[in-house]
Motif scaffolding. Structure first.
Motif, PDB file in Angstrom:
ATOM      1  N   MET A   1      57.066  41.146  75.599  1.00 25.98           N
ATOM      2  CA  MET A   1      58.191  41.022  76.526  1.00 25.98           C
ATOM      3  C   MET A   1      57.723  40.401  77.846  1.00 25.98           C
ATOM      4  N   ARG A   2      58.620  39.619  78.436  1.00 28.56           N
ATOM      5  CA  ARG A   2      58.245  38.974  79.695  1.00 28.56           C
ATOM      6  C   ARG A   2      58.491  39.925  80.872  1.00 28.56           C
ATOM      7  N   VAL A   3      57.863  39.565  82.008  1.00 26.52           N
ATOM      8  CA  VAL A   3      57.930  40.436  83.178  1.00 26.52           C
ATOM      9  C   VAL A   3      59.372  40.688  83.609  1.00 26.52           C
ATOM     10  N   TYR A   4      60.182  39.592  83.720  1.00 25.10           N
ATOM     11  CA  TYR A   4      61.539  39.789  84.234  1.00 25.10           C
ATOM     12  C   TYR A   4      62.386  40.610  83.269  1.00 25.10           C
ATOM     13  N   GLN A   5      62.068  40.450  81.933  1.00 29.93           N
ATOM     14  CA  GLN A   5      62.841  41.216  80.940  1.00 29.93           C
ATOM     15  C   GLN A   5      62.498  42.714  81.032  1.00 29.93           C
ATOM     16  N   GLU A   6      61.203  42.979  81.168  1.00 29.06           N
ATOM     17  CA  GLU A   6      60.747  44.379  81.291  1.00 29.06           C
ATOM     18  C   GLU A   6      61.350  45.023  82.539  1.00 29.06           C
ATOM     19  N   GLY A  25      46.030  46.744  88.332  1.00 28.55           N
ATOM     20  CA  GLY A  25      44.919  45.840  87.998  1.00 28.55           C
ATOM     21  C   GLY A  25      45.293  44.791  86.968  1.00 28.55           C
ATOM     22  N   ILE A  26      46.639  44.628  86.689  1.00 25.78           N
ATOM     23  CA  ILE A  26      47.076  43.604  85.739  1.00 25.78           C
ATOM     24  C   ILE A  26      47.383  42.351  86.573  1.00 25.78           C
ATOM     25  N   THR A  27      46.428  41.431  86.647  1.00 27.21           N
ATOM     26  CA  THR A  27      46.584  40.309  87.580  1.00 27.21           C
ATOM     27  C   THR A  27      46.964  39.007  86.863  1.00 27.21           C
ATOM     28  N   GLY A  28      47.317  38.015  87.668  1.00 28.03           N
ATOM     29  CA  GLY A  28      47.575  36.671  87.139  1.00 28.03           C
ATOM     30  C   GLY A  28      48.906  36.519  86.444  1.00 28.03           C
ATOM     31  N   GLU A  38      49.976  47.136  75.343  1.00 26.97           N
ATOM     32  CA  GLU A  38      49.176  48.085  76.140  1.00 26.97           C
ATOM     33  C   GLU A  38      49.580  48.044  77.611  1.00 26.97           C
ATOM     34  N   GLU A  39      49.757  46.766  78.095  1.00 30.19           N
ATOM     35  CA  GLU A  39      50.163  46.605  79.497  1.00 30.19           C
ATOM     36  C   GLU A  39      51.552  47.215  79.724  1.00 30.19           C
ATOM     37  N   LEU A  40      52.441  46.986  78.740  1.00 34.46           N
ATOM     38  CA  LEU A  40      53.804  47.520  78.844  1.00 34.46           C
ATOM     39  C   LEU A  40      53.796  49.036  78.967  1.00 34.46           C
ATOM     40  N   LYS A  41      52.952  49.686  78.125  1.00 33.46           N
ATOM     41  CA  LYS A  41      52.890  51.148  78.114  1.00 33.46           C
ATOM     42  C   LYS A  41      52.425  51.668  79.475  1.00 33.46           C
ATOM     43  N   LEU A  42      51.391  51.005  79.984  1.00 32.50           N
ATOM     44  CA  LEU A  42      50.820  51.408  81.276  1.00 32.50           C
ATOM     45  C   LEU A  42      51.861  51.292  82.395  1.00 32.50           C
ATOM     46  N   ILE A  43      52.567  50.142  82.391  1.00 26.89           N
ATOM     47  CA  ILE A  43      53.576  49.900  83.444  1.00 26.89           C
ATOM     48  C   ILE A  43      54.707  50.922  83.339  1.00 26.89           C
ATOM     49  N   GLU A  44      55.154  51.132  82.080  1.00 26.22           N
ATOM     50  CA  GLU A  44      56.274  52.048  81.852  1.00 26.22           C
ATOM     51  C   GLU A  44      55.937  53.454  82.355  1.00 26.22           C
ATOM     52  N   GLY A  45      54.741  53.935  81.951  1.00 30.66           N
ATOM     53  CA  GLY A  45      54.286  55.280  82.352  1.00 30.66           C
ATOM     54  C   GLY A  45      54.246  55.401  83.861  1.00 30.66           C
TER      55      GLY A  45
END
Ligand code: GDP
Length: 638
Positions: A1-6, A25-28, A38-45
């Motif tokens: 999923m893209r950033v704006y969608q999330e 620490g999720i850069t760029g 994995e990134e999605l889970k971290l952001i969601e939490g």
């Protein structure tokens, strides 16, 4: 999923989501970048955690996992998993306590408030949780020898540290007062000295946090200084030494320090833990430093209370005001007392009609560590009684009645304490110390007695399971301080060649304390030894129960004589010791062989009643003799 969608899904702006990414620490990433699972889970939490932090969970006490889960909108299994990570095991329907709920909230990122319901507060079953506790002011008592300057120091503190608006206002004594300095406030108990302190403690009311021990630099350690130190040791309170009168010429504070080290008050600068301050109550020199040190010590002691609960305190004094009725001066120790609160103290109760501070300012509420004058009690109440807020008028009445009629335990219960009782407790393994207070006539006997007691104590260390502890030793008559110290430490008082006057005997009796006095050192030491070994014989005291007059003698059988008597005083008891008096002089001491009313054997015969008495081994009674009947009381002194 893209950033704006999330971001859309999580109901946050894409910009905010980008910021979160950077924090994690999720850069760029750009708005259209993809996010892996994995990134999605971290952001969601993380976003959930942040959102939770904004919403406050209301905790009211222990709760079930199920209940908490629905409150937090989290699955119960997730809660159980988090609890397991915190080393707490719980099942779905199990209740977990306040402290654990707090840990859970912190771990999941929930902010929370604790709101106890009135019912939980008044149920008497709750314990203040650490989140509810707030810093409170230290409560201080000033002690020391007479004329060393206690009152002067208290007056100087009061005069120089009242708030500006109160300055010049007439203060009234309500048993304690609060002083404010830049870094906090301190409550001082008005009555200096260890008698008042210990009288409170003897009634089960220990509210002093810190004692300021005043020792005059020009006089040094004196009898009451030592008494005060021993009272503090028993009470386990922290002591600050104020060496007073340093304005006087040629005084030597170092000398006082040296004297006090003998009593365990070793100055910090000499490797000990006692703080000393050189002050002058008269000129005010270093009084500010003294206050700062008290506050610092209070800080280190982490004195805390929960202001959000009903008040609990101790009565300092109580009296009848001509117009306003019963007045109770108390110190609130925990919770807050509000106008309109119902309360109970001792056998009385009431509703707070009005409250005043020591400057006669009206108060709406009094929080922890606040002395306050309360109007609205039905009657007065003795000092030292516990004071507590209750939920209703009916509860107040019910509790006060129960206290009055003795259906519930009072704040203070007399427990009889004798050498024999101590022996019993050692034998049963309930205590492992015999505590004594020793009062003697001279330094010579003091040394001899303490020496002998130390010797038997060390000799017996292996045989008996108890050790001897001298709570206090001193010269002179047994006084109030000794009795109060005995009550609060659980000691008995042993006197050698000294006595206690009637008032002191009465006080000791009132508190159930034994005073034993001796004329021979050997007897004192032997009694203590016997109590520790368990061989102490009960003290036998003969108490006259009645007297009978011999009116006529009858011969029965060969040698036996029965005396026909009339009981002229009290009662004659069958199993008693007998003394026969002839013309006021004793002619026989022994026991009865029979006591009869007509033909029946009886246990006792009362006044103005005729009876038949015969003696064991005594047949030489004469008409007109008086037979005295004595019963034995064991273990009771007088
Ligand atoms: P208390 O019995 O311990 O309360 O002692 P007081 O406060 O009544 O003081 C006894 C006497 O010592 C009084 O005459 C005071 O004026 C005097 N006094 C108290 N503090 C000081 C002080 O710091 N310096 C001097 N020179 N005299 C003091």
């Amino acid at each position: 999923m893209r950033v704006y969608q999330e971001a859309q899904k999580l109901n946050v702006t894409p910009k905010y989501l980008m910021e979160i990414c950077i924090q994690l620490g999720i850069t760029g990433k750009t708005f259209v970048s993809g996010l892996n699972p994995e990134e999605l889970k971290l952001i969601e939490g993380n976003i959930k955690k942040i959102q939770r932090g904004k919403e406050k969970i209301v905790i009211t006490g222990a709760e079930t996992i199920g209940g908490l889960a629905s409150k937090m909108a989290i699955s119960a299994s997730d809660l159980i998993k988090t609890l397991t990570e915190l080393n707490i095991t719980a099942t779905m329907n199990e209740k977990i306590g306040l402290e654990n709920i707090q840990m859970l909230c912190e771990s999941l990122g929930f902010s929370y408030t604790i709101q106890r319901t009135k019912e939980t507060y008044y149920s008497g079953k709750y314990v203040d949780s650490s989140a509810e506790l707030q810093k409170r002011s230290p409560i201080v008592t000033v002690m020391g020898h007479v004329d060393h300057g206690k009152t002067t120091i208290l007056d100087t503190i009061r005069k120089t540290n009242v708030a500006q608006k109160e300055y010049g206002q007439i203060t009234q004594k309500i048993g304690a007062y609060k002083v404010h300095i830049n870094t906090g406030s301190i409550v001082f108990i008005d009555t200096p000295g260890h008698e008042a302190f210990s009288a409170m403690r003897a009634r089960g009311a220990g509210f002093t946090d810190i004692v300021v021990l005043v020792v005059a630099a020009d006089d040094g350690v004196k009898m009451q200084t030592v008494e005060a130190i021993d009272h503090c040791k028993v009470a386990n309170v922290s002591v600050i030494v104020a060496i007073n009168k340093i304005d006087k010429p040629n005084v030597n504070p170092e000398m006082v320090k040296k004297q006090l080290t003998e009593y365990g008050l070793i100055p910090e600068e000499w490797g000990g833990q006692t703080v000393y301050v050189n002050v002058s109550g008269l000129t005010g020199q270093n009084i500010k430093e003294l206050l700062e040190i008290i506050l610092l010590m209070g800080e280190m002691m982490e004195l805390k209370a929960n202001p959000d609960r009903p008040a609990e305190g101790t009565v300092l004094e109580s009296y009848i005001h001509k117009q306003k009725g019963a007045v109770i001066n108390l110190i609130v120790q925990n919770g807050t007392l509000n106008i309109g609160d119902y309360f109970v103290c001792g056998g009385t109760c009431g509703k707070v009609r009005a409250m005043f501070d020591e400057f006669n300012n009206r108060m709406d509420k009094a929080g922890p560590s606040t002395p306050v004058e309360v109007f609205g009690a039905h009657e007065t109440c003795p000092p030292g009684e516990k004071f507590f807020g209750v939920s209703s008028e009916s509860e107040a009445k019910e509790k006060a009645d129960a206290l009055k009629t003795g259906n519930v335990s009072k704040s203070f219960v007399v427990k009889k304490l004798t050498l024999e009782e101590l022996q019993k407790q050692i034998m049963q393994g309930r205590i492992n110390e015999v505590k004594v207070i020793l009062k003697m006539d001279s330094n010579g006997s003091k040394e001899a007695i303490i020496g002998s007691l130390e010797k038997i104590s060390s000799q017996m260390q292996n045989e008996v399971k108890a050790k001897l502890v001298t709570v206090h030793s001193g010269l002179g008559s047994i006084n109030e301080s000794d009795v109060l110290l005995a009550v609060s430490s659980g000691a008995i008082i042993l006197g050698f060649n000294v006595s206690a006057d009637n008032n002191i005997e009465k006080l000791a009796k009132q508190y159930g304390i034994e005073i034993k006095t001796y004329k021979i050192i050997y007897d004192l030491v032997e009694d203590v030894k016997a109590a520790m070994e368990g061989t102490l014989k009960p003290e036998e005291i003969l108490s006259l129960s009645g007297q009978a007059l011999v009116k006529k003698l009858f011969k029965v059988g060969k040698n036996q004589v029965v005396a026909g008597c009339l009981v002229v005083e009290g009662k004659v008891v069958r199993n008693s010791k007998i003394k026969v008096l002839r013309d006021g002089k004793p002619v026989f001491e022994g026991a009865l062989s029979s006591l009869k009313r007509f033909k029946d054997n009886v246990k006792e015969v009362g006044i103005n009643t005729e009876c038949g008495i015969s003696m064991e081994n005594f047949n030489d009674l004469m008409e007109g003799d008086i037979i005295q009947s004595y019963v034995i009381i064991t273990g009771e002194k007088k």
